[in-house]
Design a protein around this motif. Structure first.
Motif, PDB file in Angstrom:
ATOM      1  N   VAL A 135       7.533   0.055   9.060  1.00 42.15           N
ATOM      2  CA  VAL A 135       5.803  -0.353   8.759  1.00 42.15           C
ATOM      3  C   VAL A 135       5.469  -0.653   7.391  1.00 42.15           C
ATOM      4  CG1 VAL A 135       3.863   0.590   9.350  1.00 42.15           C
ATOM      5  CG2 VAL A 135       5.351   0.525  11.515  1.00 42.15           C
ATOM      6  N   PRO A 136       5.278  -1.552   7.057  1.00 43.64           N
ATOM      7  CA  PRO A 136       4.613  -1.886   6.295  1.00 43.64           C
ATOM      8  C   PRO A 136       3.697  -0.634   5.415  1.00 43.64           C
ATOM      9  CG  PRO A 136       4.616  -4.198   6.977  1.00 43.64           C
ATOM     10  CD  PRO A 136       4.919  -2.648   7.798  1.00 43.64           C
ATOM     11  N   SER A 137       3.892  -0.682   3.671  1.00 46.43           N
ATOM     12  CA  SER A 137       3.170   0.728   3.053  1.00 46.43           C
ATOM     13  C   SER A 137       1.582   0.596   3.644  1.00 46.43           C
ATOM     14  CB  SER A 137       3.199   0.792   1.788  1.00 46.43           C
ATOM     15  OG  SER A 137       3.042  -0.239   1.499  1.00 46.43           O
ATOM     16  N   ILE A 138       0.845  -0.609   3.606  1.00 52.91           N
ATOM     17  CA  ILE A 138      -0.536  -1.295   3.455  1.00 52.91           C
ATOM     18  C   ILE A 138      -0.664  -0.968   4.752  1.00 52.91           C
ATOM     19  CG2 ILE A 138      -0.020  -2.966   3.077  1.00 52.91           C
ATOM     20  CD1 ILE A 138      -2.608  -3.216   1.188  1.00 52.91           C
ATOM     21  N   ALA A 139       0.241  -0.994   6.122  1.00 50.03           N
ATOM     22  CA  ALA A 139      -0.312  -0.783   7.147  1.00 50.03           C
ATOM     23  C   ALA A 139      -0.312   0.364   7.199  1.00 50.03           C
ATOM     24  CB  ALA A 139       0.602  -1.513   8.130  1.00 50.03           C
TER      25      ALA A 139
ATOM     26  N   GLY B 165      -3.784   2.190   6.462  1.00 52.20           N
ATOM     27  CA  GLY B 165      -4.551   1.991   6.130  1.00 52.20           C
ATOM     28  C   GLY B 165      -4.523   2.510   8.188  1.00 52.20           C
ATOM     29  N   LEU B 166      -3.284   2.483   8.591  1.00 46.73           N
ATOM     30  CA  LEU B 166      -3.192   3.586  10.242  1.00 46.73           C
ATOM     31  C   LEU B 166      -3.710   4.560   9.850  1.00 46.73           C
ATOM     32  CD1 LEU B 166      -0.302   1.002  11.166  1.00 46.73           C
ATOM     33  CD2 LEU B 166      -2.681   1.326  12.065  1.00 46.73           C
TER      34      LEU B 166
ATOM     35  N   ILE C 227      -5.725   6.289   7.587  1.00 45.96           N
ATOM     36  CA  ILE C 227      -7.597   6.381   7.813  1.00 45.96           C
ATOM     37  C   ILE C 227      -7.689   7.038   8.972  1.00 45.96           C
ATOM     38  CG2 ILE C 227      -9.799   5.184   6.152  1.00 45.96           C
ATOM     39  CD1 ILE C 227      -8.019   3.810   4.786  1.00 45.96           C
ATOM     40  N   ALA C 228      -8.373   6.192   9.727  1.00 42.67           N
ATOM     41  CA  ALA C 228      -9.470   6.277  11.094  1.00 42.67           C
ATOM     42  C   ALA C 228      -8.765   7.667  11.939  1.00 42.67           C
ATOM     43  CB  ALA C 228      -9.185   5.047  12.181  1.00 42.67           C
TER      44      ALA C 228
ATOM     45  N   LEU D 225      -4.631   1.726  -3.284  1.00 41.97           N
ATOM     46  CA  LEU D 225      -5.625   0.787  -2.699  1.00 41.97           C
ATOM     47  C   LEU D 225      -7.103   1.908  -1.471  1.00 41.97           C
ATOM     48  CD1 LEU D 225      -3.169  -2.114  -1.867  1.00 41.97           C
ATOM     49  CD2 LEU D 225      -5.300  -1.994  -2.722  1.00 41.97           C
ATOM     50  N   ILE D 226      -6.294   2.969  -1.718  1.00 43.22           N
ATOM     51  CA  ILE D 226      -6.326   4.245  -0.143  1.00 43.22           C
ATOM     52  C   ILE D 226      -7.477   4.906  -1.283  1.00 43.22           C
ATOM     53  CG2 ILE D 226      -5.530   3.611   1.787  1.00 43.22           C
ATOM     54  CD1 ILE D 226      -3.928   6.052   1.643  1.00 43.22           C
TER      55      ILE D 226
END
Lengths: 383, 249
Positions: free
Chosen positions: A221-225, A228-229, A231-232, A331-332
């Motif tokens: 899984v790409p790091s940025i994904a 992102g996953l 967070i929610a 980025l986060i």
């Protein structure tokens, strides 16, 4: 005629870069792209002596192979890098104009490529000088001392990248600290989960396939994904149990960064733990059992020491990977050197980007060298 | 009962998600009630996916061609002197974080797809070269000797013995390279390249977690499908090699 084709290729590449690209560029302010500073200005007068070590490198490919040649090439490469840093600082100082305080002088493409080629020439020479990895790493660090000294002692303070540093040295120091703290914090859960999991995979062969299948998918899984996953679900968790928020846990920032980094780090750690234990010779275990050692004693006195070099190699992969991933975590909102890089990219301020990139690469390279050294020393000890 | 290959449901889920994202709007509206715009609609997910795939595809193609060529060169007698340099470069290059390569390429070459393409191709080179050298090296010396013994030329040995036997290892290197490139291409959205990272970046800067989730789901699933496909390809090549050996034996 040509005794060292590798050095010849490096020299030709360096000359090509010197012809096509500029050594320094000069801009009216930090956001405008600079105009190349002509070589005539860079090499004015006795300043050009800084390039004297380059003569050794130019002659190097044609000198007879031997310890003296390799030693000379390594020293000349180190002197050339230091000389170029000094030269860049001197030119930048002489171009500084009190009437235009916003003007910036930056390293150009030729500087970076010449520096990389010189470093590769030094590395090639060191490889030919000694096969001992620990000695090679030690010599490489020694050769870097002059360059580090020049930067630390303020010789290039007139250059744009150092001005960016001077403008935000407090932010920079905090970014480096945060970056290292995130990596250190990630190592705690990684080792606490990864080491027992690796042991489990080693002891119960059937568990290896499913565990590695899951860890492999996570690694894909790409790091940025992955950031992102997280967070929610984390935000929902904190909304559900507000007590967690008081512990500093939240959907963005350091919490998801450490969770994601741990998830990525499990694969190399579990894999190297299991591989290290599997590589312990059965004869060594039999011998220990023969002299009456218990299972626990065999594990502590035989299996762990013999598996350690492989585990350290896995740790090296983990840490080097984490240095880069932590930059993406900016980025986060996790902070660190990535925050400086993205700030620079958003503002199109090249030297601010470099202020983040150079230490980022430096940390990765140093971590790589340190753990390689540790691995080599462990291997020498268990022989 | 025969187990279903997870590649098939994963691929179906990916296609369904890419084409049917607008249909999930009510779901995201329910999950994120505070969000005025619960669905990323600036670009269609299909066009983002195609942009992402073409960036990764072109850069990986360059990496594979150049990486395999370099590896072949340094394993020939004429290029053997360059082998330590190639090993130093691939080892040192991989300590460079991909994000650093991307961040350097942009100021040097400008914003847009081309610098990202060059950065991805350069970074993707390293695992391919490393794996191809390892794959060619692990061909047993006896096999090479036997091929020479029956009168094969060096080119024939390379094309019909070394490369086929090294193929599973080379494919593993290409797999690593492509997976890293899919991830780095997503980050390339921070430097203005249109990829599946864009909804994530837009969502992160605009505090829209729904966008982040949509982009992350698609790009994560895409990486998983590509990885599974490479896994099958590697397994197929391994079996193909064994069959060839069995036939000649």
């Amino acid at each position: 005629m040509v005794k060292n084709p590798v050095l010849l290729v490096l020299v030709v590449a360096a000359l090509a870069a010197a012809i096509v690209l500029s050594f320094l560029s000069h801009a009216p302010n930090r956001l405008l792209s600079g105009q190349p500073v002509p070589w005539g200005v860079v090499l004015e007068g006795w300043r050009s002596l800084a390039f004297a070590p380059a003569l050794v490198l130019l002659a190097g490919p044609f000198l007879p192979n031997g310890r003296i040649t390799h030693g000379l090439v390594a020293l000349a490469a180190s002197a050339l890098i230091a000389g170029m840093i000094w030269l860049a600082g001197d030119v930048a100082r002489s171009m500084a104009d009190a009437a235009a305080p916003a003007a910036r002088t930056s390293f150009g493409g030729a500087f970076w490529i010449l520096a990389v080629m010189a470093a590769l020439a030094a590395s090639d020479a060191l490889q030919k000088l000694t096969r001992e990895p620990a000695l090679r790493i030690g010599l490489a660090l020694l050769l870097a001392v002059p360059a580090v000294f020049l930067v630390a002692d303020g010789f290039i303070d007139a250059l744009s990248i150092m001005k960016e540093y001077a403008n935000r040295h407090a932010v920079f120091a905090a970014a480096v600290t945060t970056h290292l703290a995130i990596i250190a914090a990630m190592l705690v859960p990684t080792l606490a989960i990864g080491l027992p999991l690796g042991l489990l995979v080693h002891r119960r062969q059937g568990l290896g396939r499913p565990i590695f299948a899951v860890l492999n998918i996570i690694q894909t899984v790409p790091s940025i994904a992955l950031f992102g996953l997280l967070i929610a679900p984390l935000a929902a968790l904190v909304a559900f149990a507000p007590a967690l928020a008081r512990l500093g846990i939240s959907g963005i920032g350091v919490t998801p960064a450490i969770i994601a980094l741990t998830l990525y780090s499990l694969l190399p750690i579990v894999r190297s733990t299991a591989a290290g234990l599997a590589a312990v010779p059965t004869a060594a275990i039999e011998a220990a059992r023969g002299i009456g050692m218990t299972r626990g004693q065999i594990f502590r006195a035989v299996e762990v020491p013999l598996a350690l070099p492989v585990l350290v190699a896995g740790l090296r992969v983990t840490v080097v990977q984490a240095v880069g991933l932590t930059a993406v975590a900016a980025l986060i909102g996790a902070g660190g050197l990535g925050a400086i890089i993205f700030q620079g990219l958003n503002a199109s301020a090249i030297d601010l980007v470099m202020l983040g990139v150079v230490p980022l690469v430096g940390i990765a390279v140093l971590a790589d060298l340190a753990l390689k050294l540790a691995g080599a020393m462990l291997k020498a000890r268990t022989g | 009962m025969r187990r279903i290959d997870p590649l098939i449901p994963a691929a179906i889920a990916l296609v369904a998600l890419v084409l049917g994202m607008p249909a999930l709007k009510p779901l995201f509206a329910w999950m994120f009630p505070d969000q005025a715009r619960p669905l990323y609609e600036q670009d269609s997910f299909l066009s983002l996916t195609l942009d992402h795939l073409s960036l990764v595809g072109i850069s990986s193609a360059v990496s594979v061609v150049v990486g395999v060529a370099v590896a072949i060169f340094v394993t020939r007698p004429s290029g053997r002197a360059f082998r330590p340099l190639a090993e130093t470069l691939t080892a040192a290059g991989q300590t460079f974080p991909p994000i650093a390569v991307l961040a350097i390429a942009v100021p040097l070459l400008g914003f847009g797809p081309l610098p990202a393409l060059i950065a991805l191709a350069l970074y993707g080179l390293l695992p391919v070269t490393e794996a191809t050298v390892a794959g060619i090296e692990q061909v047993p010396a006896g096999v090479r000797e036997a091929a020479r013994g029956i009168g094969m030329s060096p080119t024939g040995i390379l094309a019909r013995v070394e490369l086929p036997l090294a193929a599973p290892v080379i494919v593993a290197g290409i797999r690593t390279s492509v997976i890293i490139n899919i991830g780095t291409a997503a980050i390339a959205s921070t430097v203005g390249v249109k990829t599946l990272g864009l909804p994530i970046i837009v969502g992160l800067s605009g505090f829209n977690t729904a966008y982040v989730l949509q982009g992350a789901l698609v790009v994560g699933l895409l990486a998983a499908v590509v990885d599974l496909a490479f896994d099958r390809l590697g397994g197929f090549l391994g079996r193909w090699n064994r069959d060839r050996v069995a036939k000649t034996a």
